[in-house]
Every structure is written in C-alpha cells, then in structure tokens.
Design a protein around this motif. Structure first.
Motif, PDB file in Angstrom:
ATOM      1  N   VAL A   1       4.424  15.097  -1.753  1.00 37.30           N
ATOM      2  CA  VAL A   1       3.867  13.829  -2.233  1.00 37.30           C
ATOM      3  C   VAL A   1       2.371  14.006  -2.465  1.00 37.30           C
ATOM      4  O   VAL A   1       1.665  14.603  -1.648  1.00 37.30           O
ATOM      5  CB  VAL A   1       4.119  12.704  -1.199  1.00 37.30           C
ATOM      6  N   ILE A   2       1.902  13.501  -3.614  1.00 39.74           N
ATOM      7  CA  ILE A   2       0.467  13.513  -3.908  1.00 39.74           C
ATOM      8  C   ILE A   2      -0.007  12.084  -4.149  1.00 39.74           C
ATOM      9  O   ILE A   2       0.775  11.224  -4.555  1.00 39.74           O
ATOM     10  CB  ILE A   2       0.125  14.398  -5.127  1.00 39.74           C
ATOM     11  N   ALA A   3      -1.268  11.855  -3.891  1.00 34.94           N
ATOM     12  CA  ALA A   3      -1.855  10.529  -4.086  1.00 34.94           C
ATOM     13  C   ALA A   3      -1.958  10.202  -5.566  1.00 34.94           C
ATOM     14  O   ALA A   3      -2.249  11.067  -6.396  1.00 34.94           O
ATOM     15  CB  ALA A   3      -3.238  10.457  -3.438  1.00 34.94           C
TER      16      ALA A   3
ATOM     17  N   GLU B   1      -0.079   6.427   3.884  1.00 35.13           N
ATOM     18  CA  GLU B   1      -0.972   5.638   3.029  1.00 35.13           C
ATOM     19  C   GLU B   1      -0.712   5.928   1.553  1.00 35.13           C
ATOM     20  O   GLU B   1      -0.688   5.019   0.721  1.00 35.13           O
ATOM     21  CB  GLU B   1      -2.421   5.957   3.395  1.00 35.13           C
ATOM     22  N   ILE B   2      -0.510   7.206   1.224  1.00 32.94           N
ATOM     23  CA  ILE B   2      -0.217   7.602  -0.161  1.00 32.94           C
ATOM     24  C   ILE B   2       1.039   6.889  -0.651  1.00 32.94           C
ATOM     25  O   ILE B   2       1.054   6.297  -1.731  1.00 32.94           O
ATOM     26  CB  ILE B   2      -0.047   9.134  -0.271  1.00 32.94           C
ATOM     27  N   VAL B   3       2.094   6.923   0.160  1.00 28.90           N
ATOM     28  CA  VAL B   3       3.373   6.312  -0.216  1.00 28.90           C
ATOM     29  C   VAL B   3       3.235   4.795  -0.314  1.00 28.90           C
ATOM     30  O   VAL B   3       3.717   4.182  -1.272  1.00 28.90           O
ATOM     31  CB  VAL B   3       4.481   6.726   0.773  1.00 28.90           C
ATOM     32  N   ALA B   4       2.572   4.172   0.653  1.00 26.67           N
ATOM     33  CA  ALA B   4       2.423   2.708   0.646  1.00 26.67           C
ATOM     34  C   ALA B   4       1.637   2.236  -0.573  1.00 26.67           C
ATOM     35  O   ALA B   4       2.020   1.260  -1.228  1.00 26.67           O
ATOM     36  CB  ALA B   4       1.738   2.246   1.934  1.00 26.67           C
ATOM     37  N   PHE B   5       0.543   2.915  -0.880  1.00 26.94           N
ATOM     38  CA  PHE B   5      -0.244   2.537  -2.054  1.00 26.94           C
ATOM     39  C   PHE B   5       0.610   2.669  -3.309  1.00 26.94           C
ATOM     40  O   PHE B   5       0.669   1.760  -4.145  1.00 26.94           O
ATOM     41  CB  PHE B   5      -1.497   3.412  -2.188  1.00 26.94           C
TER      42      PHE B   5
ATOM     43  N   ARG C   1       3.855   2.773  -3.734  1.00 29.83           N
ATOM     44  CA  ARG C   1       4.985   1.829  -3.832  1.00 29.83           C
ATOM     45  C   ARG C   1       4.544   0.537  -4.517  1.00 29.83           C
ATOM     46  O   ARG C   1       5.290  -0.048  -5.283  1.00 29.83           O
ATOM     47  CB  ARG C   1       5.552   1.521  -2.453  1.00 29.83           C
ATOM     48  N   GLN C   2       3.334   0.105  -4.233  1.00 29.47           N
ATOM     49  CA  GLN C   2       2.852  -1.137  -4.822  1.00 29.47           C
ATOM     50  C   GLN C   2       2.237  -0.941  -6.193  1.00 29.47           C
ATOM     51  O   GLN C   2       2.432  -1.754  -7.084  1.00 29.47           O
ATOM     52  CB  GLN C   2       1.830  -1.807  -3.898  1.00 29.47           C
ATOM     53  N   TRP C   3       1.486   0.153  -6.425  1.00 30.31           N
ATOM     54  CA  TRP C   3       0.651   0.252  -7.612  1.00 30.31           C
ATOM     55  C   TRP C   3       1.011   1.376  -8.587  1.00 30.31           C
ATOM     56  O   TRP C   3       0.594   1.328  -9.731  1.00 30.31           O
ATOM     57  CB  TRP C   3      -0.816   0.397  -7.208  1.00 30.31           C
ATOM     58  N   ASP C   4       1.728   2.400  -8.143  1.00 30.95           N
ATOM     59  CA  ASP C   4       2.039   3.543  -9.023  1.00 30.95           C
ATOM     60  C   ASP C   4       3.326   4.218  -8.531  1.00 30.95           C
ATOM     61  O   ASP C   4       3.303   5.353  -8.067  1.00 30.95           O
ATOM     62  CB  ASP C   4       0.865   4.525  -9.015  1.00 30.95           C
ATOM     63  N   PRO C   5       4.455   3.518  -8.635  1.00 26.05           N
ATOM     64  CA  PRO C   5       5.696   3.978  -7.996  1.00 26.05           C
ATOM     65  C   PRO C   5       6.423   5.124  -8.709  1.00 26.05           C
ATOM     66  O   PRO C   5       7.629   5.045  -8.946  1.00 26.05           O
ATOM     67  CB  PRO C   5       6.539   2.701  -7.957  1.00 26.05           C
TER      68      PRO C   5
ATOM     69  N   ASP D   1       8.434   9.302  -3.038  1.00 30.27           N
ATOM     70  CA  ASP D   1       9.682   9.855  -2.516  1.00 30.27           C
ATOM     71  C   ASP D   1       9.446  11.291  -2.046  1.00 30.27           C
ATOM     72  O   ASP D   1       9.304  12.209  -2.851  1.00 30.27           O
ATOM     73  CB  ASP D   1      10.745   9.814  -3.615  1.00 30.27           C
ATOM     74  N   VAL D   2       9.429  11.479  -0.725  1.00 34.46           N
ATOM     75  CA  VAL D   2       9.126  12.783  -0.145  1.00 34.46           C
ATOM     76  C   VAL D   2      10.140  13.834  -0.607  1.00 34.46           C
ATOM     77  O   VAL D   2       9.758  14.968  -0.926  1.00 34.46           O
ATOM     78  CB  VAL D   2       9.074  12.695   1.403  1.00 34.46           C
TER      79      VAL D   2
END
Length: 145
Positions: free
Chosen positions: A54-56, A26-30, A32-36, A42-43
């Motif tokens: 990875v952090i939110a 979920e962190i990565v998906a969010f 990718r769209q809003w704060d890449p 990127d793990v």
C-alpha cells in the motif's frame, strides 16, 4: 506575538518544517475517503501492484506537507488566503512507517497593492534517503501599507 507580514520575509529564506511519520492505517483510512484506488486501500491487492505494498495517495502526501507548513510556518504569518498551487511533483512513493521531513523556501515576494503581497514558496518532503514531494504554492500575505 505579532504575525509576520510580507516585508518580514526574504527571498531564499528556508524553514525546517519538522517531521511526520505516516502509518499504513492512516494511508488506508485517508484513501478510503478521498482516493479509493486498490493500491491505496487494499493490502492484498497492493501486494500484487507495481510497488508491492500500500502506498499513500499523492493527495495524502500533499496534506502532510500542508499540515507541517501550517504548524511550522503559516500560523506565524499574516496569511490572507492561498491563491494557487503552481506545481506538484511526486517523486517517490510513501509507504507505512515512512518518516517525512519538510522544508519551505520563499522563492518570490511581489507587492500587489498597499496592503498585500503575493508570496511563492516551494515546499519539499523527503525521507532519510530520497525526495518524495516538491510543490510550489502561492498565497497572499498582508503587508504594511
């Protein structure tokens, strides 16, 4: 059931918002769209970052608070609209598998005419051992004239 209006609230009212567990996916998906930024998406790159994983995004963390607030409180209040976010303080990172628990406290109620009031609430998210987010929001609620 009738929605709560401004006069139904009291300063100091504290409401438990429940909990939400954030996943790495979920962190990565969010992000990718809003704060890449690399430490969000990127793990491998995040493993070499300050936090080591990875952090939110702060925006994601704020979104978790908003979801908990809407489901736990705002859908039961006669909200007209949000006005502003006075402050946002991110005090600790959120990583995959973290369970966040929220609270909301009514801090101010100011009548703004016969049919509405400006409400200030403080929202907080914390893990089992530390706070991660503290924010103050203003919104307009209907009041009985």
């Amino acid at each position: 059931m009738a929605l709560l209006r401004a006069e139904d609230l009291t300063i100091g009212l504290e409401i438990d918002l429940g909990s939400y567990t954030v996943t790495t996916d979920e962190i990565v998906a969010f992000a990718r769209q809003w704060d890449p930024q690399s430490f969000h998406v990127d793990v491998e790159a995040a493993a070499d970052s300050y936090f080591g994983e990875v952090i939110a995004s702060g925006l994601h963390t704020l979104g978790v608070l908003q979801r908990l607030a809407v489901l736990g409180v705002y859908q039961h209040w006669d909200v007209i609209a949000g006005r502003r976010i006075r402050s946002i303080e991110l005090t600790a990172p959120v990583t995959g598998g973290t369970t966040l628990t929220g609270t909301l406290v009514v801090e101010e109620i100011t009548n703004r005419g016969p049919e509405r009031a400006l409400i200030a609430v403080r929202g907080r998210l914390h893990t089992a051992d530390r706070p991660v987010l503290d924010a103050v929001f203003e919104m307009y609620l209907r009041r009985t004239a």
